[in-house]
Design an enzyme around this catalytic site. Structure first.
Site, PDB file in Angstrom:
ATOM      1  N   LYS A   7       1.933  10.020   9.087  1.00 28.28           N
ATOM      2  CA  LYS A   7       1.284   9.620  10.340  1.00 28.28           C
ATOM      3  C   LYS A   7       1.965  10.244  11.573  1.00 28.28           C
ATOM      4  CE  LYS A   7      -0.689   5.487   8.217  1.00 28.28           C
ATOM      5  NZ  LYS A   7      -2.113   5.580   8.063  1.00 28.28           N
ATOM      6  N   ASP A  39       8.654   2.738   1.954  1.00 30.94           N
ATOM      7  CA  ASP A  39       7.470   3.469   2.402  1.00 30.94           C
ATOM      8  C   ASP A  39       7.370   3.275   3.909  1.00 30.94           C
ATOM      9  OD1 ASP A  39       4.936   4.233   3.185  1.00 30.94           O
ATOM     10  OD2 ASP A  39       3.993   3.620   1.302  1.00 30.94           O
ATOM     11  N   TYR A  50       0.846  -1.195   0.000  1.00 31.79           N
ATOM     12  CA  TYR A  50       0.000   0.000   0.000  1.00 31.79           C
ATOM     13  C   TYR A  50       0.882   1.246   0.000  1.00 31.79           C
ATOM     14  CZ  TYR A  50      -3.751   3.216   1.360  1.00 31.79           C
ATOM     15  OH  TYR A  50      -4.662   4.238   1.386  1.00 31.79           O
TER      16      TYR A  50
HETATM   17  C1  LIG Z   1       2.284   2.306   4.014  1.00 32.27           C
HETATM   18  C2  LIG Z   1       1.395   3.474   3.688  1.00 32.27           C
HETATM   19  N1  LIG Z   1       1.770   4.307   2.707  1.00 32.27           N
HETATM   20  C3  LIG Z   1       1.034   5.381   2.379  1.00 32.27           C
HETATM   21  C4  LIG Z   1      -0.141   5.662   3.031  1.00 32.27           C
HETATM   22  C5  LIG Z   1      -0.957   6.836   2.603  1.00 32.27           C
HETATM   23  O1  LIG Z   1      -0.940   7.836   3.555  1.00 32.27           O
HETATM   24  P1  LIG Z   1      -2.115   8.917   3.602  1.00 32.27           P
HETATM   25  O2  LIG Z   1      -3.344   8.207   4.073  1.00 32.27           O
HETATM   26  O3  LIG Z   1      -1.601   9.959   4.542  1.00 32.27           O
HETATM   27  O4  LIG Z   1      -2.268   9.433   2.207  1.00 32.27           O
HETATM   28  C6  LIG Z   1      -0.568   4.834   4.066  1.00 32.27           C
HETATM   29  C7  LIG Z   1      -1.817   5.127   4.791  1.00 32.27           C
HETATM   30  O5  LIG Z   1      -2.274   4.368   5.614  1.00 32.27           O
HETATM   31  C8  LIG Z   1       0.208   3.699   4.391  1.00 32.27           C
HETATM   32  O6  LIG Z   1      -0.192   2.822   5.329  1.00 32.27           O
END
Ligand SMILES: Cc1ncc(COP(=O)(O)O)c(C=O)c1O
Length: 434
Positions: A263, A235, A140
């Site tokens: 986060k 990420d 993700y």
């Molecule tokens: C691993 C990861 N990358 C990117 C994101 C995307 O972040 P945002 O919700 O702030 O766009 C998330 C969101 O949960 C995530 O878990």
């Protein structure tokens, strides 16, 4: 203890149905309205109290309304809430990230993890002058067109072909992505070698959703990327400052070229970042990159001072001695308590993850890649999550996020609720004697 729903909450839920698609912000089903949070607890509009393992989907790592965060935000708000220009808190937050995160020589702020990941992929492509990105099935990286490739395919395709997760994504994006299986170092490395001439970067969640990397997997990516000079992006939107102060790259001992953060670093406000090697990040600097290679990047709220001061206050709390020890001890107790109950009951379910972030996977056997997670029983997951919610445990569909604010009483209450949920499952699904 049954949850009740009062008239005020029902009226808000009805209004939400009228004005929001599916009656929700898109994140959770529109069946609850949260009124407030404090520490490790939240209350809905009807006054029901929950032990909160949702943590706002992760940012509230030191608990809701931590007094130091509240004080920092309250000090900033009367001085102005956004400037677009540089501000002291944003600069100091960038310094804290550079000090903590191994790959971070320079930092660029944005407002969400989605943006951070999209820019990280773009800057990698620009740096290497190649167009494709390799990502992992089930990984993700937010909601951009590129990230919504093989995130959660119902019918997985043949590797390395991407499967789009949403309508509305141009066909060309599919051809821009190469998909590999998580936790298969041999296949991932061979795809990197095979496509080295077209790859702009490799992006991975070092801990994919709930799946810890197998020993050697991240290092295999590191080695293959290093061999070809392909930027490796971790990420760390979830794992940054959570798995350890230096993130998953410190926790697993593998340093990428770029990472994304979100986060926790916004302390509960919208803030995220791309951080990484000076030579790659210098593409965001027209003076260094030159007009041809310069990568435009602008955002109205980037480096927002309220978010930055909340993030700085959060990091300051996390630097205190014992903070991670406490979170990990709480998580360990929950993981082993819940895991033990499932095992004793003989249910086809197990706990996977790491102490600050874990969940029950409703499947038996080895679960270490996306395809294995498809073996999980979604009906059983729904039943358990509904029992948890009805008994005062708030969590996401597939995550328990643990915070510094969870105390022994929360652990006890949670384990009691899980025990009751296990017993209810056994009672409901028991085959009647002939
Ligand atoms: C691993 C990861 N990358 C990117 C994101 C995307 O972040 P945002 O919700 O702030 O766009 C998330 C969101 O949960 C995530 O878990």
């Amino acid at each position: 203890m049954a949850r009740t729903r009062g008239d005020e909450e029902q009226a808000l839920l009805d209004l939400a149905q009228r004005v929001l698609p599916a009656g929700s912000f898109g994140n959770l089903p529109g069946d609850i309205v949260i009124r407030e949070g404090k520490g490790a607890h939240v209350w809905d509009v009807s006054g029901n109290e929950y032990v909160d393992f949702l943590l706002g989907s992760g940012p509230m790592y030191i608990g809701h309304c931590h007094p130091d965060v509240v004080a920092a935000v309250q000090a900033q708000i009367p001085r102005g809430t956004t400037f677009f220009a540089n501000n002291e808190h944003g600069i100091k937050l960038a310094e804290a990230i550079v000090d903590a995160v191994a790959c971070a020589e320079k930092v660029r702020f944005v407002s969400s993890g989605t943006e951070a990941d999209a820019y990280a992929m773009r800057v990698a492509r620009a740096f290497r002058g190649r167009e494709k990105i390799l990502k992992f099935e089930g990984g993700y990286h937010g909601m951009s067109d590129y990230s919504l490739m093989s995130l959660a395919p119902k019918r997985p395709g043949n590797f390395p072909q991407a499967v789009p997760d949403s309508p509305g994504i141009p066909h060309s994006v599919r051809d821009a992505m190469i998909i590999a299986p998580f936790n298969d170092p041999v296949m991932a490395a061979s795809l990197i070698h095979e496509h080295a001439d077209e790859l702009g970067g490799v992006i991975v969640e070092p801990f994919q959703r709930l799946l810890p990397p197998k020993p050697g997997f991240l290092q295999a990516l590191r080695d293959a990327c290093t061999e070809h000079g392909i930027p490796l992006i971790f990420d760390e939107v979830v794992t940054g400052f959570r798995f350890s102060y230096g993130g998953a790259q410190e926790f697993y001992g593998v340093t990428p070229d770029l990472c994304t953060l979100g986060k926790i670093i916004g302390g509960g406000f919208p803030l995220a970042a791309i951080a990484g090697r000076e030579d790659i990040m210098s593409l965001f600097d027209r003076g260094k990159a030159g007009d041809e290679k310069f990568l435009t990047q602008i955002g109205t709220l980037s480096g927002n001072p309220v978010a930055a001061t909340a993030g700085l206050a959060t990091l300051e709390v996390l630097r205190r001695p014992g903070a991670y020890d406490k979170i990990f001890a709480t998580g360990r107790e929950l993981m082993s308590g819940i895991g033990g109950m499932l095992q004793k009951a003989g249910l086809p379910a197990q706990v996977i993850g790491v102490p600050p972030l874990f969940d029950i996977v409703y499947a038996a056997g080895d679960v270490s890649d996306y395809r294995a997670t498809l073996r999980a029983d979604p009906a059983m997951q729904r039943r358990f999550n509904a029992r948890f919610r009805a008994s005062g445990i708030l969590k996401g569909e597939s995550k328990f996020y643990v915070s510094l604010a969870h105390e022994a009483a929360d652990v006890r209450q949670t384990l009691d609720v899980v025990q009751a949920a296990v017993e209810a499952e056994l009672a409901e699904t028991r085959v009647p004697a002939q």
